[in-house]
Scaffold this motif. Structure first.
Motif, PDB file in Angstrom:
ATOM      1  N   LEU A 160      -8.937  -9.058  -2.300  1.00 60.92           N
ATOM      2  CA  LEU A 160      -7.980  -8.724  -1.597  1.00 60.92           C
ATOM      3  C   LEU A 160      -6.599  -9.254  -2.303  1.00 60.92           C
ATOM      4  CD1 LEU A 160      -7.236  -7.604   1.458  1.00 60.92           C
ATOM      5  CD2 LEU A 160      -7.349  -9.921   2.272  1.00 60.92           C
ATOM      6  N   PHE A 161      -5.872  -8.353  -1.953  1.00 66.62           N
ATOM      7  CA  PHE A 161      -4.346  -8.752  -2.578  1.00 66.62           C
ATOM      8  C   PHE A 161      -3.379  -8.579  -1.629  1.00 66.62           C
ATOM      9  CE2 PHE A 161      -7.145  -6.994  -6.019  1.00 66.62           C
ATOM     10  CZ  PHE A 161      -6.463  -7.676  -6.993  1.00 66.62           C
ATOM     11  N   ARG A 162      -2.317  -9.158  -2.017  1.00 63.54           N
ATOM     12  CA  ARG A 162      -1.073  -9.225  -0.900  1.00 63.54           C
ATOM     13  C   ARG A 162       0.176  -9.046  -1.830  1.00 63.54           C
ATOM     14  NH1 ARG A 162       2.678 -13.996   1.053  1.00 63.54           N
ATOM     15  NH2 ARG A 162       3.223 -13.198   3.218  1.00 63.54           N
ATOM     16  N   SER A 163       0.950  -7.996  -1.319  1.00 67.00           N
ATOM     17  CA  SER A 163       2.248  -7.811  -1.876  1.00 67.00           C
ATOM     18  C   SER A 163       3.446  -7.995  -1.064  1.00 67.00           C
ATOM     19  CB  SER A 163       2.364  -6.246  -2.161  1.00 67.00           C
ATOM     20  OG  SER A 163       3.565  -6.106  -2.838  1.00 67.00           O
ATOM     21  N   THR A 164       4.442  -8.596  -1.564  1.00 66.65           N
ATOM     22  CA  THR A 164       5.604  -8.777  -0.514  1.00 66.65           C
ATOM     23  C   THR A 164       6.743  -7.910  -1.156  1.00 66.65           C
ATOM     24  OG1 THR A 164       6.210 -10.806  -1.787  1.00 66.65           O
ATOM     25  CG2 THR A 164       4.881 -11.198   0.165  1.00 66.65           C
ATOM     26  N   ASP A 165       6.651  -7.035  -1.950  1.00 68.73           N
ATOM     27  CA  ASP A 165       7.813  -6.282  -2.431  1.00 68.73           C
ATOM     28  C   ASP A 165       7.622  -4.858  -2.492  1.00 68.73           C
ATOM     29  OD1 ASP A 165       6.211  -6.355  -4.478  1.00 68.73           O
ATOM     30  OD2 ASP A 165       7.221  -7.268  -5.931  1.00 68.73           O
ATOM     31  N   GLY A 166       6.860  -4.355  -1.356  1.00 69.06           N
ATOM     32  CA  GLY A 166       6.496  -2.893  -1.408  1.00 69.06           C
ATOM     33  C   GLY A 166       5.568  -2.402  -2.493  1.00 69.06           C
ATOM     34  N   ALA A 167       4.640  -3.136  -2.911  1.00 66.35           N
ATOM     35  CA  ALA A 167       3.705  -2.783  -3.805  1.00 66.35           C
ATOM     36  C   ALA A 167       4.084  -2.531  -5.483  1.00 66.35           C
ATOM     37  CB  ALA A 167       3.077  -1.495  -3.381  1.00 66.35           C
ATOM     38  N   GLN A 168       5.387  -3.388  -5.545  1.00 64.44           N
ATOM     39  CA  GLN A 168       5.543  -3.512  -6.842  1.00 64.44           C
ATOM     40  C   GLN A 168       4.964  -4.510  -7.702  1.00 64.44           C
ATOM     41  OE1 GLN A 168       8.239  -1.331  -8.237  1.00 64.44           O
ATOM     42  NE2 GLN A 168       7.936  -0.761  -6.216  1.00 64.44           N
ATOM     43  N   THR A 169       4.640  -5.539  -7.028  1.00 68.30           N
ATOM     44  CA  THR A 169       3.520  -6.603  -7.620  1.00 68.30           C
ATOM     45  C   THR A 169       2.786  -7.044  -6.493  1.00 68.30           C
ATOM     46  OG1 THR A 169       5.083  -8.350  -6.898  1.00 68.30           O
ATOM     47  CG2 THR A 169       5.511  -7.553  -8.971  1.00 68.30           C
ATOM     48  N   SER A 170       1.588  -7.904  -6.945  1.00 72.19           N
ATOM     49  CA  SER A 170       0.581  -8.228  -6.015  1.00 72.19           C
ATOM     50  C   SER A 170      -0.020  -9.708  -6.534  1.00 72.19           C
ATOM     51  CB  SER A 170      -0.396  -7.324  -5.737  1.00 72.19           C
ATOM     52  OG  SER A 170      -1.245  -6.851  -6.928  1.00 72.19           O
ATOM     53  N   THR A 171      -0.503 -10.258  -5.519  1.00 73.34           N
ATOM     54  CA  THR A 171      -1.136 -11.623  -5.722  1.00 73.34           C
ATOM     55  C   THR A 171      -2.735 -11.400  -5.039  1.00 73.34           C
ATOM     56  OG1 THR A 171       1.014 -12.720  -5.706  1.00 73.34           O
ATOM     57  CG2 THR A 171      -1.078 -14.041  -5.415  1.00 73.34           C
ATOM     58  N   LEU A 172      -3.549 -11.921  -5.743  1.00 68.08           N
ATOM     59  CA  LEU A 172      -4.975 -12.335  -5.450  1.00 68.08           C
ATOM     60  C   LEU A 172      -4.967 -13.058  -4.334  1.00 68.08           C
ATOM     61  CD1 LEU A 172      -8.018 -11.444  -5.626  1.00 68.08           C
ATOM     62  CD2 LEU A 172      -8.067 -13.252  -7.148  1.00 68.08           C
ATOM     63  N   VAL A 173      -5.353 -12.948  -3.102  1.00 72.84           N
ATOM     64  CA  VAL A 173      -5.552 -13.958  -2.307  1.00 72.84           C
ATOM     65  C   VAL A 173      -7.104 -14.318  -1.651  1.00 72.84           C
ATOM     66  CG1 VAL A 173      -3.220 -13.376  -1.352  1.00 72.84           C
ATOM     67  CG2 VAL A 173      -4.946 -12.128  -0.117  1.00 72.84           C
ATOM     68  N   LEU A 174      -7.811 -13.209  -2.057  1.00 73.34           N
ATOM     69  CA  LEU A 174      -9.369 -13.447  -1.475  1.00 73.34           C
ATOM     70  C   LEU A 174     -10.442 -12.686  -2.259  1.00 73.34           C
ATOM     71  CD1 LEU A 174     -11.321 -14.741   0.764  1.00 73.34           C
ATOM     72  CD2 LEU A 174     -11.009 -12.627   2.083  1.00 73.34           C
ATOM     73  N   GLU A 175     -11.243 -13.308  -2.697  1.00 71.98           N
ATOM     74  CA  GLU A 175     -12.473 -12.526  -3.489  1.00 71.98           C
ATOM     75  C   GLU A 175     -13.635 -12.484  -2.378  1.00 71.98           C
ATOM     76  OE1 GLU A 175     -13.283 -13.266  -7.725  1.00 71.98           O
ATOM     77  OE2 GLU A 175     -11.841 -14.811  -7.617  1.00 71.98           O
ATOM     78  N   ALA A 176     -13.794 -11.130  -1.903  1.00 76.40           N
ATOM     79  CA  ALA A 176     -14.790 -10.903  -1.213  1.00 76.40           C
ATOM     80  C   ALA A 176     -14.773  -9.269  -1.155  1.00 76.40           C
ATOM     81  CB  ALA A 176     -14.386 -11.458   0.210  1.00 76.40           C
ATOM     82  N   SER A 177     -16.081  -8.615  -0.808  1.00 72.66           N
ATOM     83  CA  SER A 177     -16.181  -7.417  -0.570  1.00 72.66           C
ATOM     84  C   SER A 177     -15.787  -6.996   0.854  1.00 72.66           C
ATOM     85  CB  SER A 177     -17.619  -6.682  -0.919  1.00 72.66           C
ATOM     86  OG  SER A 177     -17.613  -5.573  -0.649  1.00 72.66           O
ATOM     87  N   LEU A 178     -14.718  -6.087   1.010  1.00 70.28           N
ATOM     88  CA  LEU A 178     -13.962  -6.333   2.452  1.00 70.28           C
ATOM     89  C   LEU A 178     -14.051  -4.873   2.994  1.00 70.28           C
ATOM     90  CD1 LEU A 178     -10.733  -8.471   1.908  1.00 70.28           C
ATOM     91  CD2 LEU A 178     -13.028  -8.992   2.986  1.00 70.28           C
ATOM     92  N   THR A 179     -14.505  -4.668   4.413  1.00 66.40           N
ATOM     93  CA  THR A 179     -14.474  -3.436   4.951  1.00 66.40           C
ATOM     94  C   THR A 179     -13.218  -2.847   5.682  1.00 66.40           C
ATOM     95  OG1 THR A 179     -15.700  -4.455   6.695  1.00 66.40           O
ATOM     96  CG2 THR A 179     -17.158  -3.273   4.918  1.00 66.40           C
ATOM     97  N   ASP A 180     -12.518  -4.081   6.168  1.00 61.54           N
ATOM     98  CA  ASP A 180     -11.319  -3.756   6.596  1.00 61.54           C
ATOM     99  C   ASP A 180     -10.375  -4.951   6.614  1.00 61.54           C
ATOM    100  OD1 ASP A 180      -9.367  -2.252   8.082  1.00 61.54           O
ATOM    101  OD2 ASP A 180     -10.385  -2.277  10.027  1.00 61.54           O
ATOM    102  N   VAL A 181      -9.041  -4.681   6.800  1.00 64.30           N
ATOM    103  CA  VAL A 181      -7.982  -5.747   6.998  1.00 64.30           C
ATOM    104  C   VAL A 181      -6.880  -5.334   7.935  1.00 64.30           C
ATOM    105  CG1 VAL A 181      -6.906  -4.948   5.050  1.00 64.30           C
ATOM    106  CG2 VAL A 181      -6.544  -7.273   5.772  1.00 64.30           C
ATOM    107  N   VAL A 182      -6.523  -6.174   8.672  1.00 62.69           N
ATOM    108  CA  VAL A 182      -5.489  -5.879   9.809  1.00 62.69           C
ATOM    109  C   VAL A 182      -4.720  -7.083   9.985  1.00 62.69           C
ATOM    110  CG1 VAL A 182      -7.156  -6.299  11.689  1.00 62.69           C
ATOM    111  CG2 VAL A 182      -5.186  -4.832  11.831  1.00 62.69           C
ATOM    112  N   PHE A 183      -3.353  -6.963  10.283  1.00 61.85           N
ATOM    113  CA  PHE A 183      -2.463  -7.674  10.918  1.00 61.85           C
ATOM    114  C   PHE A 183      -2.556  -7.717  12.350  1.00 61.85           C
ATOM    115  CE2 PHE A 183      -0.435  -7.389   6.729  1.00 61.85           C
ATOM    116  CZ  PHE A 183      -0.056  -8.688   6.434  1.00 61.85           C
ATOM    117  N   ALA A 184      -2.348  -9.109  12.826  1.00 63.16           N
ATOM    118  CA  ALA A 184      -2.245  -8.910  14.522  1.00 63.16           C
ATOM    119  C   ALA A 184      -0.618  -8.393  14.862  1.00 63.16           C
ATOM    120  CB  ALA A 184      -2.591 -10.499  15.205  1.00 63.16           C
ATOM    121  N   PRO A 185      -0.740  -7.512  15.678  1.00 62.94           N
ATOM    122  CA  PRO A 185       0.369  -6.733  16.080  1.00 62.94           C
ATOM    123  C   PRO A 185       1.628  -7.714  16.662  1.00 62.94           C
ATOM    124  CG  PRO A 185      -1.478  -5.652  17.340  1.00 62.94           C
ATOM    125  CD  PRO A 185      -2.014  -6.743  16.284  1.00 62.94           C
TER     126      PRO A 185
END
Length: 139
Positions: A76-101
């Motif tokens: 799982l990666f995180r980008s704070t610049d609109g997908a220009q760059t990214s950082t690895l934040v979690l190593e796991a096989s994921l089925t979904d990811v969501v922010f709490a609205p």
């Protein structure tokens, strides 16, 4: 209202997408394309990012559409610049990811092994919250 996208990539199935709260910024994963797609005009036009995303889930922060979480294979990666760059934040096989609205600093990710991960810092870090099989169904 839904309308068909007029784009040469439209023939490939979208495996995951998320839209900003105003509907203008959309990130999408397409099967067999392996690049994260982005639209900044509500889906009228699309560009391909340099990020190899491989069709996993994607989520946009409700507080900042430049902050996204996206999965690729077993990471799982995180980008704070609109997908220009990214950082690895979690190593796991994921089925979904969501922010709490209503709590943009809170994000959840679900794993294939019934794992639920929690972030309380906008997706910068995650910790294992529970394993549904061992913690809930078979305590």
């Amino acid at each position: 209202m839904w309308a068909p996208l007029e784009d040469p990539r439209a023939g490939r199935p979208i495996t995951s997408f998320d839209a900003s709260s105003d509907g203008q910024i959309i990130y999408a994963s397409q099967r067999d394309l392996f690049r994260l797609q982005i639209s900044t005009d509500g889906g009228a036009t699309w560009t391909e990012t340099e990020i190899n995303q491989a069709g996993g889930p994607v989520a946009i922060s409700p507080a900042d559409p430049q902050t996204i979480l996206f999965a690729s294979h077993d990471r799982l990666f995180r980008s704070t610049d609109g997908a220009q760059t990214s950082t690895l934040v979690l190593e796991a096989s994921l089925t979904d990811v969501v922010f709490a609205p209503n709590a943009p600093d809170t994000a959840f990710a679900t794993g294939e092994g019934d794992d639920i991960y929690l972030s309380v810092d906008g997706g910068a870090t995650f910790e294992l919250l529970a394993n549904l099989r061992s913690d809930v169904l078979n305590p």
